[in-house]
Design a protein around this motif. Sequence first.
Motif, PDB file in Angstrom:
ATOM      1  N   LEU A 163       0.742  -1.572   0.053  1.00  0.00           N
ATOM      2  CA  LEU A 163       0.802  -0.085  -0.391  1.00  0.00           C
ATOM      3  C   LEU A 163       0.774   1.455   0.045  1.00  0.00           C
ATOM      4  CD1 LEU A 163      -2.707  -1.246   2.239  1.00  0.00           C
ATOM      5  CD2 LEU A 163      -2.824  -0.969   0.220  1.00  0.00           C
ATOM      6  N   LEU A 164       1.775   1.098   0.315  1.00  0.00           N
ATOM      7  CA  LEU A 164       2.952   2.304   0.670  1.00  0.00           C
ATOM      8  C   LEU A 164       3.953   2.198  -0.417  1.00  0.00           C
ATOM      9  CD1 LEU A 164       3.917   2.114   4.154  1.00  0.00           C
ATOM     10  CD2 LEU A 164       2.491   4.186   3.709  1.00  0.00           C
ATOM     11  N   ASP A 165       3.989   1.466  -1.556  1.00  0.00           N
ATOM     12  CA  ASP A 165       4.784   1.152  -2.405  1.00  0.00           C
ATOM     13  C   ASP A 165       5.256   2.787  -3.282  1.00  0.00           C
ATOM     14  OD1 ASP A 165       6.577   0.425  -4.403  1.00  0.00           O
ATOM     15  OD2 ASP A 165       4.798   0.254  -5.768  1.00  0.00           O
ATOM     16  N   GLY A 166       5.787   3.392  -3.834  1.00  0.00           N
ATOM     17  CA  GLY A 166       6.436   4.437  -4.438  1.00  0.00           C
ATOM     18  C   GLY A 166       5.868   5.280  -3.519  1.00  0.00           C
ATOM     19  N   LEU A 167       5.789   5.174  -2.274  1.00  0.00           N
ATOM     20  CA  LEU A 167       5.220   5.957  -0.748  1.00  0.00           C
ATOM     21  C   LEU A 167       6.159   6.854   0.398  1.00  0.00           C
ATOM     22  CD1 LEU A 167       1.407   6.066  -0.585  1.00  0.00           C
ATOM     23  CD2 LEU A 167       2.858   8.245  -2.366  1.00  0.00           C
ATOM     24  N   VAL A 168       7.068   5.208   0.692  1.00  0.00           N
ATOM     25  CA  VAL A 168       7.513   4.988   1.796  1.00  0.00           C
ATOM     26  C   VAL A 168       8.463   3.595   1.958  1.00  0.00           C
ATOM     27  CG1 VAL A 168       8.137   4.364   4.495  1.00  0.00           C
ATOM     28  CG2 VAL A 168       5.901   6.535   2.763  1.00  0.00           C
ATOM     29  N   GLU A 169       9.643   3.945   2.024  1.00  0.00           N
ATOM     30  CA  GLU A 169      10.402   2.374   1.999  1.00  0.00           C
ATOM     31  C   GLU A 169      10.041   1.835   2.851  1.00  0.00           C
ATOM     32  OE1 GLU A 169      12.304   1.171  -0.982  1.00  0.00           O
ATOM     33  OE2 GLU A 169      11.092   2.959  -1.957  1.00  0.00           O
ATOM     34  N   LEU A 170       9.834   0.304   2.849  1.00  0.00           N
ATOM     35  CA  LEU A 170      10.212  -0.660   4.409  1.00  0.00           C
ATOM     36  C   LEU A 170      11.172  -1.901   3.960  1.00  0.00           C
ATOM     37  CD1 LEU A 170       6.283  -1.501   4.983  1.00  0.00           C
ATOM     38  CD2 LEU A 170       8.257  -0.298   7.089  1.00  0.00           C
ATOM     39  N   PRO A 171      12.705  -1.972   4.158  1.00  0.00           N
ATOM     40  CA  PRO A 171      13.324  -2.678   3.669  1.00  0.00           C
ATOM     41  C   PRO A 171      13.167  -3.583   4.483  1.00  0.00           C
ATOM     42  CG  PRO A 171      14.468  -0.498   5.765  1.00  0.00           C
ATOM     43  CD  PRO A 171      12.911   0.174   5.039  1.00  0.00           C
ATOM     44  N   SER A 172      13.717  -4.560   4.573  1.00  0.00           N
ATOM     45  CA  SER A 172      13.947  -5.900   4.039  1.00  0.00           C
ATOM     46  C   SER A 172      13.950  -6.370   6.341  1.00  0.00           C
ATOM     47  CB  SER A 172      14.644  -6.906   3.974  1.00  0.00           C
ATOM     48  OG  SER A 172      14.266  -6.818   2.969  1.00  0.00           O
ATOM     49  N   SER A 173      15.157  -5.168   6.215  1.00  0.00           N
ATOM     50  CA  SER A 173      15.555  -5.460   7.969  1.00  0.00           C
ATOM     51  C   SER A 173      14.462  -4.591   9.009  1.00  0.00           C
ATOM     52  CB  SER A 173      16.482  -4.641   8.260  1.00  0.00           C
ATOM     53  OG  SER A 173      16.448  -3.411   7.958  1.00  0.00           O
ATOM     54  N   GLU A 174      13.616  -3.494   8.331  1.00  0.00           N
ATOM     55  CA  GLU A 174      12.696  -3.365   9.014  1.00  0.00           C
ATOM     56  C   GLU A 174      11.240  -3.962   9.165  1.00  0.00           C
ATOM     57  OE1 GLU A 174       9.486   1.225   9.713  1.00  0.00           O
ATOM     58  OE2 GLU A 174      11.159   1.179   7.928  1.00  0.00           O
TER      59      GLU A 174
END
Length: 309
Positions: free
Chosen positions: A116-127
Amino acid sequence: MPPVGRSVHVRVPATSANLGPGFDTLGLALSLYDELDVTVSSTPGVRVEVHGVGEDGSVATDGSNLVAAVILDVLARKGAQVPGLDLVANNSIPHGRGLGSSGAAIVAGIMAARGLLDGLVELPSSELLAIATDFEGHPDNVAPALFGGLTIAWLEPTGPQYKKLNVHRGVSPVVFVPAHTVPTKLARSLQPANVPHEDAVFNVSRSALLIAALIQSPELLLAATEDKLHQNYRAAAMPDTDALVHLLRRAGFPAVVSGAGPSVLVLCERPADRLRAAELVAAEPGAEWRALMLAVDFKGATVVTRDLG
């Protein structure tokens, strides 16, 4: 803010944790999946439609639903809001059977939020792993659900960590699932606060051997899946599971309790061995175990994002 009409499709594998000696550390992703569709709606509130496991009313269909709660939590962490959400869950992973259903629900929510946040906020694997561990309490199930394959998970002061390993192509899992459940809290409550030194050394050796067996030498799986840290202590809570594990191991099959049980995982050396294991179990008087012939899932959780227009 994710736009109204944005939808995501999520697929999350089942997992089996511990694998015998790797208590709270090792996990394996399996080819049994929960699938989820989430759409941002202009209608306020959360609506959940459940198919398959949980459609009997045992799974909440409002904002208290675990998947929905995780989505909203992740969005809030990133300062994002949505007016409403529509969820459609197609569940195949049995609940309360030691196949990581709660971990899969958590990972489904996290991956849905990521989409849902694609292109808006990054969520890296570690997070992703850190958030999943916050919800689950330990990373051994959520790591393979997120990343697939065999995972070694551990905790650092900076947060949970993982290493993904590729499993030998000959390794062929079969899971025997009973009709009854055993609460994870009950199983964990039977663990002693301290264990004998020799038992700790025993499990260290078997855990190291298990990594080698799974990635390189499947012929060592029977010895490598021996355990003295948790399965014996939990046997009183699931006598049928304990009896089945011992039956299979006496016949030469690398059987272990799957997660907190009561399902039994057998890590066969070759695909044909799974049929022999299933025949052995089916021949037992009063046997009520459902055999699931599965593969190791190597991809982990996936998400596809779609926007209107």
